[in-house]
Scaffold this active site. Sequence first.
Site, PDB file in Angstrom:
ATOM      1  N   TYR A  60      -2.690   8.771 -10.918  1.00 12.41           N
ATOM      2  CA  TYR A  60      -2.972   7.916 -12.086  1.00 12.41           C
ATOM      3  C   TYR A  60      -2.283   8.563 -13.295  1.00 12.41           C
ATOM      4  O   TYR A  60      -2.792   9.514 -13.888  1.00 12.41           O
ATOM      5  CB  TYR A  60      -4.468   7.805 -12.376  1.00 12.41           C
ATOM      6  CG  TYR A  60      -5.336   7.349 -11.226  1.00 12.41           C
ATOM      7  CD1 TYR A  60      -4.796   6.723 -10.104  1.00 12.41           C
ATOM      8  CD2 TYR A  60      -6.716   7.549 -11.265  1.00 12.41           C
ATOM      9  CE1 TYR A  60      -5.610   6.315  -9.055  1.00 12.41           C
ATOM     10  CE2 TYR A  60      -7.536   7.133 -10.222  1.00 12.41           C
ATOM     11  CZ  TYR A  60      -6.981   6.530  -9.117  1.00 12.41           C
ATOM     12  OH  TYR A  60      -7.796   6.136  -8.081  1.00 12.41           O
ATOM     13  N   SER A 157      -8.961  10.025   1.757  1.00  8.85           N
ATOM     14  CA  SER A 157      -8.788   8.674   1.228  1.00  8.85           C
ATOM     15  C   SER A 157      -7.669   7.987   2.000  1.00  8.85           C
ATOM     16  O   SER A 157      -6.634   8.608   2.262  1.00  8.85           O
ATOM     17  CB  SER A 157      -8.448   8.771  -0.265  1.00  8.85           C
ATOM     18  OG  SER A 157      -8.328   7.500  -0.835  1.00  8.85           O
ATOM     19  N   ASN A 158      -7.880   6.734   2.388  1.00 11.86           N
ATOM     20  CA  ASN A 158      -6.856   5.930   3.069  1.00 11.86           C
ATOM     21  C   ASN A 158      -6.465   6.487   4.437  1.00 11.86           C
ATOM     22  O   ASN A 158      -5.346   6.284   4.889  1.00 11.86           O
ATOM     23  CB  ASN A 158      -5.599   5.796   2.188  1.00 11.86           C
ATOM     24  CG  ASN A 158      -5.917   5.226   0.823  1.00 11.86           C
ATOM     25  OD1 ASN A 158      -6.394   4.104   0.716  1.00 11.86           O
ATOM     26  ND2 ASN A 158      -5.703   6.004  -0.221  1.00 11.86           N
ATOM     27  N   TYR A 205     -13.335   1.712  -2.772  1.00  7.77           N
ATOM     28  CA  TYR A 205     -12.613   1.415  -4.010  1.00  7.77           C
ATOM     29  C   TYR A 205     -12.226  -0.060  -4.012  1.00  7.77           C
ATOM     30  O   TYR A 205     -12.345  -0.748  -3.002  1.00  7.77           O
ATOM     31  CB  TYR A 205     -11.420   2.345  -4.232  1.00  7.77           C
ATOM     32  CG  TYR A 205     -10.263   2.258  -3.260  1.00  7.77           C
ATOM     33  CD1 TYR A 205      -9.385   1.182  -3.264  1.00  7.77           C
ATOM     34  CD2 TYR A 205     -10.015   3.297  -2.367  1.00  7.77           C
ATOM     35  CE1 TYR A 205      -8.308   1.116  -2.397  1.00  7.77           C
ATOM     36  CE2 TYR A 205      -8.933   3.255  -1.496  1.00  7.77           C
ATOM     37  CZ  TYR A 205      -8.082   2.159  -1.517  1.00  7.77           C
ATOM     38  OH  TYR A 205      -7.022   2.099  -0.655  1.00  7.77           O
ATOM     39  N   PHE A 206     -11.799  -0.561  -5.154  1.00  3.83           N
ATOM     40  CA  PHE A 206     -11.579  -2.007  -5.395  1.00  3.83           C
ATOM     41  C   PHE A 206     -12.828  -2.823  -5.035  1.00  3.83           C
ATOM     42  O   PHE A 206     -12.726  -3.885  -4.422  1.00  3.83           O
ATOM     43  CB  PHE A 206     -10.394  -2.548  -4.570  1.00  3.83           C
ATOM     44  CG  PHE A 206      -9.029  -2.087  -4.983  1.00  3.83           C
ATOM     45  CD1 PHE A 206      -8.805  -1.445  -6.191  1.00  3.83           C
ATOM     46  CD2 PHE A 206      -7.934  -2.311  -4.149  1.00  3.83           C
ATOM     47  CE1 PHE A 206      -7.531  -1.026  -6.559  1.00  3.83           C
ATOM     48  CE2 PHE A 206      -6.654  -1.894  -4.511  1.00  3.83           C
ATOM     49  CZ  PHE A 206      -6.462  -1.249  -5.712  1.00  3.83           C
ATOM     50  N   PRO A 207     -14.037  -2.361  -5.415  1.00  5.29           N
ATOM     51  CA  PRO A 207     -15.249  -3.086  -5.014  1.00  5.29           C
ATOM     52  C   PRO A 207     -15.347  -4.473  -5.634  1.00  5.29           C
ATOM     53  O   PRO A 207     -15.993  -5.364  -5.083  1.00  5.29           O
ATOM     54  CB  PRO A 207     -16.387  -2.191  -5.507  1.00  5.29           C
ATOM     55  CG  PRO A 207     -15.790  -1.430  -6.650  1.00  5.29           C
ATOM     56  CD  PRO A 207     -14.360  -1.189  -6.249  1.00  5.29           C
ATOM     57  N   LEU A 208     -14.697  -4.664  -6.778  1.00  6.93           N
ATOM     58  CA  LEU A 208     -14.728  -5.983  -7.423  1.00  6.93           C
ATOM     59  C   LEU A 208     -13.442  -6.758  -7.143  1.00  6.93           C
ATOM     60  O   LEU A 208     -13.161  -7.772  -7.770  1.00  6.93           O
ATOM     61  CB  LEU A 208     -14.977  -5.828  -8.929  1.00  6.93           C
ATOM     62  CG  LEU A 208     -16.360  -5.230  -9.271  1.00  6.93           C
ATOM     63  CD1 LEU A 208     -16.483  -4.939 -10.759  1.00  6.93           C
ATOM     64  CD2 LEU A 208     -17.488  -6.153  -8.813  1.00  6.93           C
ATOM     65  N   SER A 210     -10.147  -6.343  -7.649  1.00  4.28           N
ATOM     66  CA  SER A 210      -9.272  -6.562  -8.818  1.00  4.28           C
ATOM     67  C   SER A 210      -9.841  -7.589  -9.791  1.00  4.28           C
ATOM     68  O   SER A 210      -9.108  -8.346 -10.416  1.00  4.28           O
ATOM     69  CB  SER A 210      -7.861  -6.980  -8.379  1.00  4.28           C
ATOM     70  OG  SER A 210      -7.326  -6.000  -7.528  1.00  4.28           O
ATOM     71  N   LYS A 216     -15.065 -14.198 -12.956  1.00  4.68           N
ATOM     72  CA  LYS A 216     -14.416 -14.627 -14.206  1.00  4.68           C
ATOM     73  C   LYS A 216     -13.188 -15.507 -13.974  1.00  4.68           C
ATOM     74  O   LYS A 216     -12.619 -16.036 -14.917  1.00  4.68           O
ATOM     75  CB  LYS A 216     -14.032 -13.411 -15.052  1.00  4.68           C
ATOM     76  CG  LYS A 216     -12.924 -12.547 -14.444  1.00  4.68           C
ATOM     77  CD  LYS A 216     -12.591 -11.342 -15.324  1.00  4.68           C
ATOM     78  CE  LYS A 216     -11.528 -10.468 -14.664  1.00  4.68           C
ATOM     79  NZ  LYS A 216     -11.294  -9.213 -15.383  1.00  4.68           N
TER      80      LYS A 216
END
Length: 327
Positions: A60, A157-158, A205-208, A210, A216
């Site tokens: 990041y 991770s991954n 991860y990415f629970p929502l 994107s 929304k």
Amino acid sequence: MAHNEVKIGKSDVQATALGLGTNAVGGYNLFPNLKDEDGLELVKTGLNNGIKLLDTAFVYGLGHSEELVGQAMKEFDRHSFALATKGAQDFSTGEQVIDNSPAFLTAQVEASLKRLDTDYIDVYYIHFPDHDTPKAEAVGALERLKEQGKIRAIGLSNFSLAQIKEANADGYVDVVEDEFSLLHQDHAVDMMPYLKENGISFVPYFPLASGLLTGKYDHDVKFPKDDIRSQISDFQEPRYSNALAAIEKVRPIAGEHNASVAQTVLAWYMKNPLISVVIPGAKKASQVEANAKAMDVELSDAEYKAIDDVFVKFQTATSGKSLADPD
């Protein structure tokens, strides 16, 4: 432990069931127009609202997120929250190379400690698997760092299930982070039950998805080409319409709790017995504050099952990853 407190794997790291993903804190290579001061505010807002796990990574902003997280957490008692970071990417040639060799991972942990300006990292994840390193050797390097007190828990991770099993040959793995959401339930079949049986925590991860699972979006949304969402399968038809239809059925349950759709979805993860900590990201401090309120939403067993049932068709569809892994 309060119902929102969780232990990470076999380690003694404690966190809240809701954490904060910080790819929009200093992740200028991932998102356009990020400002450092907004990133600092995101982290402080999380810690001020009872969130006790910060999740960052070298990639990041190529170290910039770690620097900002390190700066923001200075105002807080370092022992009052858990800090997770990840590494495996070598950019020394100018190209990204994934490296899990013990020497590289050891150097990465030291570099992360410096950027975060802290004496220890609570959870260190190997961010992606490489092709060559025997996975138990990679984990062995982290186990030595754990013995030195530089990290407190070992994560992957991954990694595929086969790679996780190989990495966990000596029983050292505490936690696995991978993509999982109501729209991406591939891992619920094989990986997550294995983790549960072996005392390994799971962090989605990415629970929502994107932002799709926040409720929304509608049918009229269009993303510019440089927006990461324009490349994600969830926003392509017919998946997109199916997702919107399922989300509509979450609204009445959210209404019962005076909660938003996002808070209700996050509460579903927190109630899921296969999940330890869920780490939604955010771009605004107000989103962090709203996400933290999900810790107050207690779904009944019937409500949990109702949400589960609505998204059942996403359990059978192999959705794959939202974004391709670097190779």
